[in-house]
Design a protein around this motif. Structure first.
Motif, PDB file in Angstrom:
ATOM      1  N   GLY A 131      -0.992   1.230 -12.223  1.00 54.87           N
ATOM      2  CA  GLY A 131      -0.177   0.290 -10.629  1.00 54.87           C
ATOM      3  C   GLY A 131      -0.936   0.271 -10.085  1.00 54.87           C
ATOM      4  O   GLY A 131      -0.771   0.207  -8.851  1.00 54.87           O
ATOM      5  N   LEU A 132      -2.332   0.356 -10.202  1.00 49.90           N
ATOM      6  CA  LEU A 132      -3.598   0.204  -9.064  1.00 49.90           C
ATOM      7  C   LEU A 132      -4.576  -0.925  -9.799  1.00 49.90           C
ATOM      8  O   LEU A 132      -5.906  -0.014  -9.729  1.00 49.90           O
ATOM      9  CB  LEU A 132      -4.315   1.988  -9.385  1.00 49.90           C
ATOM     10  N   MET A 143      -7.744   5.699   0.231  1.00 49.71           N
ATOM     11  CA  MET A 143      -6.005   5.673  -0.673  1.00 49.71           C
ATOM     12  C   MET A 143      -5.370   7.132  -0.006  1.00 49.71           C
ATOM     13  O   MET A 143      -6.073   7.929  -0.115  1.00 49.71           O
ATOM     14  CB  MET A 143      -6.001   5.482  -1.903  1.00 49.71           C
ATOM     15  N   SER A 144      -3.786   6.568  -0.883  1.00 53.37           N
ATOM     16  CA  SER A 144      -3.588   7.744  -0.249  1.00 53.37           C
ATOM     17  C   SER A 144      -3.180   8.773  -1.453  1.00 53.37           C
ATOM     18  O   SER A 144      -3.410   8.997  -2.060  1.00 53.37           O
ATOM     19  CB  SER A 144      -1.859   7.022  -0.518  1.00 53.37           C
ATOM     20  N   GLY A 145      -2.284   9.716  -0.619  1.00 53.75           N
ATOM     21  CA  GLY A 145      -2.534  11.139  -1.846  1.00 53.75           C
ATOM     22  C   GLY A 145      -2.011  10.373  -2.909  1.00 53.75           C
ATOM     23  O   GLY A 145      -1.935  10.578  -4.271  1.00 53.75           O
ATOM     24  N   GLY A 146      -0.325  10.064  -2.998  1.00 55.23           N
ATOM     25  CA  GLY A 146       0.106  10.002  -4.195  1.00 55.23           C
ATOM     26  C   GLY A 146      -1.193   8.705  -5.143  1.00 55.23           C
ATOM     27  O   GLY A 146      -0.969   8.738  -6.282  1.00 55.23           O
ATOM     28  N   GLN A 147      -1.451   7.639  -4.212  1.00 56.04           N
ATOM     29  CA  GLN A 147      -2.577   7.259  -4.689  1.00 56.04           C
ATOM     30  C   GLN A 147      -3.573   7.833  -5.768  1.00 56.04           C
ATOM     31  O   GLN A 147      -3.899   7.320  -6.921  1.00 56.04           O
ATOM     32  CB  GLN A 147      -3.242   5.179  -4.579  1.00 56.04           C
ATOM     33  N   ASN A 148      -4.241   8.653  -4.790  1.00 53.29           N
ATOM     34  CA  ASN A 148      -5.237   9.696  -5.939  1.00 53.29           C
ATOM     35  C   ASN A 148      -4.815  10.404  -6.769  1.00 53.29           C
ATOM     36  O   ASN A 148      -5.602  10.495  -7.912  1.00 53.29           O
ATOM     37  CB  ASN A 148      -5.980  10.332  -4.495  1.00 53.29           C
ATOM     38  N   GLN A 149      -2.707  10.400  -6.546  1.00 50.93           N
ATOM     39  CA  GLN A 149      -2.717  11.666  -7.748  1.00 50.93           C
ATOM     40  C   GLN A 149      -2.511  10.509  -9.170  1.00 50.93           C
ATOM     41  O   GLN A 149      -3.023  10.957 -10.332  1.00 50.93           O
ATOM     42  CB  GLN A 149      -1.263  11.760  -7.724  1.00 50.93           C
TER      43      GLN A 149
END
Length: 225
Positions: A131-132, A143-149
């Protein structure tokens, strides 16, 4: 069988004293299985993951990864197993801070000698999968933490490994981001990826097909209380 551990022990030296971290561990992980490993802090969870991930060497016993006896591997062969057969996801992401999402994901492919054009195609493919697709040129700080993960998951999957190892993959995330990550794991599992995940959260562990518990270096099946 992707992972087969037979009577694996791991000891560490603290001064002159040998301290056991894993005690006679026997574990089998079938191809396509989704396994959660639970245990309190200091129980041996991370040691177990490091042994399976060929990041640390066992003291005694046997470890087979996709049928290959890791204990008999040279350093170069161990590196090859890590590069081609195992994908790693950590709690703290371990992204390169000054590299874009695309560059972070493509990094394992450059180590594997994949041509630059194909690296970009494959990196974009997995970024879209998590989803990126619209964040390929963003830096981790953008990016957010969730996006980084999710970038870290894409990086772990880009070499199409046989085994995905996840060490507390939701530990640094808020609840909503953690659920997004777990949904990605569910999808990967449906696609046949073998997942071995460490977590201290029973609600996260229940997303897996099977749960085992490690306490004081001893591995046992999980039993509902």
């Amino acid at each position: 069988m992707i992972v087969e551990m037979k009577n694996v022990c791991k000891n560490y030296l603290q001064g002159k004293i040998e301290v056991p971290a894993l005690k006679d561990v026997c574990l089998q992980v079938e191809e396509g299985e989704y396994l959660a490993v639970m245990g309190p802090s200091g129980s041996g969870k991370s040691t177990l993951m490091n042994i399976v991930g060929c990041l640390d060497q066992l003291t005694s016993g046997t470890l087979l990864i996709d049928g290959q006896d890791v204990g008999r591997c040279t350093d170069d062969q161990m590196s090859d197993v890590r590069l081609h057969k195992i994908g790693f996801i950590f709690q703290s992401f371990h992204l390169m801070p000054y590299e874009s999402a695309m560059e972070n994901v493509a990094l394992p492919l450059s180590y594997a000698g994949v041509p630059k054009k194909e690296r970009r195609i494959r990196a974009l493919e997995v970024l879209e999968k998590v989803g990126l697709g619209d964040r390929v040129d963003f830096l981790p700080t953008q990016m957010s933490g969730g996006q980084n993960q999710r970038v870290a998951i894409a990086r772990a999957m880009v070499n199409r490994p046989k085994l995905l190892l996840a060490d507390e993959p939701t530990g640094a995330l808020d609840s909503a981001s953690g659920l997004q990550v777990m949904d990605i794991f569910d999808q990967l599992h449906k696609e046949g990826v073998t997942i071995m995940m460490i977590t201290h959260d029973i609600n996260i562990a229940r997303r897996a097909e099977r749960i085992v518990v490690i306490r004081d270096g001893v591995l046992t099946p999980y039993e509902e209380e």
